[in-house]
Design a protein around this motif. Sequence first.
Motif, PDB file in Angstrom:
ATOM      1  N   HIS A  30       0.836  -1.194   0.000  1.00 48.93           N
ATOM      2  CA  HIS A  30       0.000   0.000   0.000  1.00 48.93           C
ATOM      3  C   HIS A  30       0.872   1.246   0.000  1.00 48.93           C
ATOM      4  O   HIS A  30       1.986   1.247   0.521  1.00 48.93           O
ATOM      5  N   VAL A  31       0.343   2.302  -0.605  1.00 51.60           N
ATOM      6  CA  VAL A  31       0.994   3.608  -0.652  1.00 51.60           C
ATOM      7  C   VAL A  31       0.197   4.550   0.241  1.00 51.60           C
ATOM      8  O   VAL A  31      -1.033   4.545   0.220  1.00 51.60           O
ATOM      9  N   TYR A  32       0.890   5.361   1.020  1.00 51.67           N
ATOM     10  CA  TYR A  32       0.193   6.250   1.950  1.00 51.67           C
ATOM     11  C   TYR A  32      -0.435   7.442   1.226  1.00 51.67           C
ATOM     12  O   TYR A  32       0.039   7.897   0.184  1.00 51.67           O
ATOM     13  N   SER A  33      -1.509   7.915   1.797  1.00 54.02           N
ATOM     14  CA  SER A  33      -2.217   9.068   1.262  1.00 54.02           C
ATOM     15  C   SER A  33      -1.374  10.337   1.418  1.00 54.02           C
ATOM     16  O   SER A  33      -0.343  10.351   2.094  1.00 54.02           O
ATOM     17  N   GLN A  34      -1.847  11.425   0.801  1.00 52.45           N
ATOM     18  CA  GLN A  34      -1.200  12.729   0.999  1.00 52.45           C
ATOM     19  C   GLN A  34      -1.491  13.269   2.389  1.00 52.45           C
ATOM     20  O   GLN A  34      -0.729  14.083   2.908  1.00 52.45           O
ATOM     21  N   PHE A  35      -2.586  12.799   2.976  1.00 52.09           N
ATOM     22  CA  PHE A  35      -3.100  13.419   4.193  1.00 52.09           C
ATOM     23  C   PHE A  35      -2.773  12.550   5.409  1.00 52.09           C
ATOM     24  O   PHE A  35      -3.605  11.792   5.905  1.00 52.09           O
ATOM     25  N   ILE A  36      -1.533  12.647   5.848  1.00 54.67           N
ATOM     26  CA  ILE A  36      -1.047  11.920   7.014  1.00 54.67           C
ATOM     27  C   ILE A  36      -0.669  12.927   8.089  1.00 54.67           C
ATOM     28  O   ILE A  36       0.047  13.898   7.803  1.00 54.67           O
ATOM     29  N   PRO A  37      -1.148  12.770   9.334  1.00 52.99           N
ATOM     30  CA  PRO A  37      -0.781  13.725  10.393  1.00 52.99           C
ATOM     31  C   PRO A  37       0.731  13.769  10.609  1.00 52.99           C
ATOM     32  O   PRO A  37       1.450  12.805  10.334  1.00 52.99           O
ATOM     33  N   GLN A  38       1.190  14.898  11.116  1.00 56.97           N
ATOM     34  CA  GLN A  38       2.617  15.054  11.390  1.00 56.97           C
ATOM     35  C   GLN A  38       3.065  14.031  12.431  1.00 56.97           C
ATOM     36  O   GLN A  38       2.387  13.782  13.408  1.00 56.97           O
ATOM     37  N   GLY A  39       4.212  13.433  12.194  1.00 59.82           N
ATOM     38  CA  GLY A  39       4.722  12.408  13.089  1.00 59.82           C
ATOM     39  C   GLY A  39       4.398  11.002  12.646  1.00 59.82           C
ATOM     40  O   GLY A  39       4.825  10.038  13.266  1.00 59.82           O
ATOM     41  N   THR A  43       2.432  10.696   0.602  1.00 65.38           N
ATOM     42  CA  THR A  43       2.723  10.944  -0.811  1.00 65.38           C
ATOM     43  C   THR A  43       2.666  12.452  -1.057  1.00 65.38           C
ATOM     44  O   THR A  43       1.727  13.116  -0.618  1.00 65.38           O
ATOM     45  N   SER A  44       3.668  12.999  -1.736  1.00 65.58           N
ATOM     46  CA  SER A  44       3.720  14.442  -1.975  1.00 65.58           C
ATOM     47  C   SER A  44       4.232  14.710  -3.384  1.00 65.58           C
ATOM     48  O   SER A  44       4.910  13.859  -3.987  1.00 65.58           O
ATOM     49  N   PHE A  45       3.925  15.909  -3.899  1.00 64.44           N
ATOM     50  CA  PHE A  45       4.247  16.250  -5.284  1.00 64.44           C
ATOM     51  C   PHE A  45       4.978  17.579  -5.356  1.00 64.44           C
ATOM     52  O   PHE A  45       4.718  18.506  -4.570  1.00 64.44           O
ATOM     53  N   LYS A  46       5.909  17.652  -6.308  1.00 63.24           N
ATOM     54  CA  LYS A  46       6.602  18.903  -6.631  1.00 63.24           C
ATOM     55  C   LYS A  46       6.450  19.144  -8.128  1.00 63.24           C
ATOM     56  O   LYS A  46       6.660  18.222  -8.926  1.00 63.24           O
ATOM     57  N   PHE A  47       6.081  20.388  -8.502  1.00 60.14           N
ATOM     58  CA  PHE A  47       5.918  20.741  -9.910  1.00 60.14           C
ATOM     59  C   PHE A  47       6.842  21.909 -10.236  1.00 60.14           C
ATOM     60  O   PHE A  47       6.984  22.848  -9.425  1.00 60.14           O
ATOM     61  N   SER A  48       7.477  21.834 -11.389  1.00 60.71           N
ATOM     62  CA  SER A  48       8.328  22.929 -11.830  1.00 60.71           C
ATOM     63  C   SER A  48       7.477  24.167 -12.101  1.00 60.71           C
ATOM     64  O   SER A  48       6.283  24.071 -12.397  1.00 60.71           O
ATOM     65  N   THR A  49       8.070  25.304 -11.969  1.00 56.62           N
ATOM     66  CA  THR A  49       7.344  26.547 -12.210  1.00 56.62           C
ATOM     67  C   THR A  49       7.837  27.199 -13.497  1.00 56.62           C
ATOM     68  O   THR A  49       9.044  27.304 -13.737  1.00 56.62           O
ATOM     69  N   GLY A  78      -5.763  24.998  -7.396  1.00 56.46           N
ATOM     70  CA  GLY A  78      -6.148  24.114  -6.296  1.00 56.46           C
ATOM     71  C   GLY A  78      -5.038  23.151  -5.918  1.00 56.46           C
ATOM     72  O   GLY A  78      -3.867  23.338  -6.250  1.00 56.46           O
ATOM     73  N   LYS A  79      -5.431  22.098  -5.215  1.00 58.76           N
ATOM     74  CA  LYS A  79      -4.483  21.099  -4.719  1.00 58.76           C
ATOM     75  C   LYS A  79      -4.669  19.767  -5.439  1.00 58.76           C
ATOM     76  O   LYS A  79      -5.654  19.554  -6.142  1.00 58.76           O
ATOM     77  N   VAL A  80      -3.736  18.871  -5.220  1.00 58.12           N
ATOM     78  CA  VAL A  80      -3.788  17.544  -5.842  1.00 58.12           C
ATOM     79  C   VAL A  80      -4.905  16.730  -5.188  1.00 58.12           C
ATOM     80  O   VAL A  80      -4.995  16.636  -3.963  1.00 58.12           O
ATOM     81  N   SER A  81      -5.776  16.165  -6.026  1.00 58.37           N
ATOM     82  CA  SER A  81      -6.833  15.281  -5.523  1.00 58.37           C
ATOM     83  C   SER A  81      -6.376  13.835  -5.654  1.00 58.37           C
ATOM     84  O   SER A  81      -5.439  13.533  -6.406  1.00 58.37           O
ATOM     85  N   PHE A 114       2.081   4.532  15.691  1.00 57.42           N
ATOM     86  CA  PHE A 114       2.197   5.972  15.504  1.00 57.42           C
ATOM     87  C   PHE A 114       1.180   6.744  16.341  1.00 57.42           C
ATOM     88  O   PHE A 114       1.193   7.970  16.354  1.00 57.42           O
ATOM     89  N   ASN A 115       0.277   6.017  17.004  1.00 56.69           N
ATOM     90  CA  ASN A 115      -0.717   6.649  17.873  1.00 56.69           C
ATOM     91  C   ASN A 115      -1.591   7.629  17.092  1.00 56.69           C
ATOM     92  O   ASN A 115      -1.861   8.734  17.547  1.00 56.69           O
ATOM     93  N   MET A 116      -2.001   7.238  15.889  1.00 56.63           N
ATOM     94  CA  MET A 116      -2.824   8.112  15.068  1.00 56.63           C
ATOM     95  C   MET A 116      -3.533   7.296  13.998  1.00 56.63           C
ATOM     96  O   MET A 116      -3.191   6.127  13.765  1.00 56.63           O
ATOM     97  N   GLU A 117      -4.512   7.934  13.339  1.00 56.77           N
ATOM     98  CA  GLU A 117      -5.217   7.272  12.251  1.00 56.77           C
ATOM     99  C   GLU A 117      -4.454   7.504  10.952  1.00 56.77           C
ATOM    100  O   GLU A 117      -4.108   8.638  10.612  1.00 56.77           O
ATOM    101  N   ILE A 118      -4.165   6.425  10.227  1.00 55.23           N
ATOM    102  CA  ILE A 118      -3.350   6.470   9.018  1.00 55.23           C
ATOM    103  C   ILE A 118      -4.222   6.113   7.816  1.00 55.23           C
ATOM    104  O   ILE A 118      -5.064   5.215   7.886  1.00 55.23           O
ATOM    105  N   SER A 119      -4.018   6.807   6.678  1.00 56.52           N
ATOM    106  CA  SER A 119      -4.762   6.541   5.442  1.00 56.52           C
ATOM    107  C   SER A 119      -3.818   6.033   4.370  1.00 56.52           C
ATOM    108  O   SER A 119      -2.678   6.500   4.270  1.00 56.52           O
ATOM    109  N   TRP A 120      -4.303   5.089   3.547  1.00 51.61           N
ATOM    110  CA  TRP A 120      -3.456   4.504   2.524  1.00 51.61           C
ATOM    111  C   TRP A 120      -4.294   4.039   1.330  1.00 51.61           C
ATOM    112  O   TRP A 120      -5.517   3.948   1.395  1.00 51.61           O
ATOM    113  N   HIS A 121      -3.591   3.721   0.227  1.00 49.20           N
ATOM    114  CA  HIS A 121      -4.227   3.217  -0.987  1.00 49.20           C
ATOM    115  C   HIS A 121      -3.645   1.851  -1.333  1.00 49.20           C
ATOM    116  O   HIS A 121      -2.442   1.613  -1.153  1.00 49.20           O
TER     117      HIS A 121
END
Length: 662
Positions: free
Chosen positions: A53-62, A67-73, A81-84, A97-104
Amino acid sequence: MKRSLIIIISLIWFSVSAVAQIEKPVTWSFSSEKINNQEAYLVIKAVIQPGWHVYSQFIPQGGPIPTSFKFSTNKDYTLTGKVSESPKPSSAVDRNFNMEISWHEKQVVFKQRIKVNKPTVISGSVEFMVCNDHKCLPPTEEEFKITVGDQALVSSADQSAGKEIDNTIKTAKVQVNQQPTGQDAGNSSYLAIFIAGFLGGLAAFFMPCIYPMIPLTVSFFTKQAGSRRQGIQKAFLYGISIISIYVALGLLITLSFGASALNEAASSATFNLIFFAVLVLFALSFLGAFEITLPSALVNKMDEKSNKGGIIGLFFMAFTLALVSFSCTGPIIGTLLVDAVSKGSYLGPAMGMLGFSSALAIPFTLFAIFPSWLKELPKSGGWLNTVKVSLGFLEMVLAFKYLSNVDLAYHWGFLNRDVFLGIWIIIFAFLGFYLLGKIRFSHDSDTPFISLGRLFASMLAFIFTVYMIPGLWGATLPAISGWLPPKTDQAFDLTRLGSGTDSKETPDKKYASLFHAPLGLDAFYDYEPGLTESKKLNKPILLDFTGWSCTNCRKMEASVWADPKVLERLKKDYILVSLYVDDKTDLDPHDIYVSKFSGKKIKTLGQKWSDFQATTFGTNSQPYYVIVNSLGTQLTKPQAFNLDISNYILFLDEGKSAYHNL
């Protein structure tokens, strides 16, 4: 000629085997999708191999690396907007990790909307982390270039990549269907639910609402049957009726909630909070606060129908038993269904009820077939209520497990490991005193003496109570560690004492201010100083390839490293070098380099150790343990995730022996 051919084939096989250890469970494709003449989507698609599984973009700190993206300017386009991401990610509470984790899993599509001024090429990169149930691979950066224009927004290369992705999906589906491991895991889960149900049924059999009914039921079969053969047939039909009624209840739960709801229940805070309230209600019922009963009109109606002859009469007789005994069996059934639903198993409720009803049906059937066995049964009495109250204490214990899940999901932080253990210690201590007769409830009968059964049961309760007490000071308690909140929120932990020397950074302890070794171990976090220390102290090195986001690394530390024999060897016989492959600390400018292995620029400390692991040892998964000498020579076969303590001790002993025999 033959010999040359064999050598060539052998070399090819060896090369392929070495490369095969570098796992790439994610395939990426990059394309564009036209919206109108001025707008388009940048489409980034990931196909993930089964089991990963690959982790979502929306993971709490820690938490793990999102998953994150960088685009050239450039002036030819602007981001809108933001990446959906689609589909909606799965999520669950990760206790490490003592938190709720999201993944694909399987496949995920990321889209970035852009406004296009003119045809252009957009470059960028995606950073991601991929894990399975046993290991995590270090964070990886995948670079891309996407052509965007007014005409064919999807290039031929992208189209072929899309076809390749579709073929990969088809192959992945075939692999899923061919894998026996998932099926075995499912069978193992259903077996565990069946066994839990069977044990619950045995407990219900000794409840005040059921146990006294055995002589009455046996009397019915012996008097109403015209012959022994007919009596046996009716007994079997009665037992089958009991099983069918309870299994139908389990199937009704599945059909009512649906498979998706059952799967979501394992991680849903709402479900877990409801489970907590329900189990507390059941526990109070068993402790005598009130009785949970069904409407008397329903019971009477079923009793009337049980007077009919034949199979229908036997069925309604079994139905009457289920209704009459509901005040005793209801809380047990409810607990089993809660546990089965929380595991997310589609047929879990039915399997739990199959086990429960089998444990009820078998004794009734056997006593009906062999009525002489009734003479060996203990007489009814106050001990039946003792069983009921004891189950009430145990249900209260189980309830706090589900409350802990909610506490972790919402980050309330009030039910940390100390408080949780304190509650369990008090409940089991009260259970021990109750079994000794020191605590009595209004509906308890007088106990002029303590039976051996109650004495041994109270001893077990007190033994478990004493076992948990060291956990208040940080003991790992491996027997119940999976039930407890993580140690990271332990308010007072003696196991963390003594590691203060590891917190200050010195020339020979580079990066020591950034990392913290578990269990008071003295560790290095850089390879070269570890080699120097090995030569100085004449000890082998244990290379620990680990990571902040490595769940199984924490499991190994809590379950294996914490073992006294393992911990003693780690402290006395080895130089521990822990290399974090996902750390984001920037390397000094003069330390940045281009990897000869991957061809990528190595800019962070985590990338450096990940590249070192892949280049030197041909693998990129964690946890990974390698024993080397002061020259960096590998001494034994490396170890990965394995909770077998004896295996790890053997691994350490072999490494030490190989080092001193050089």
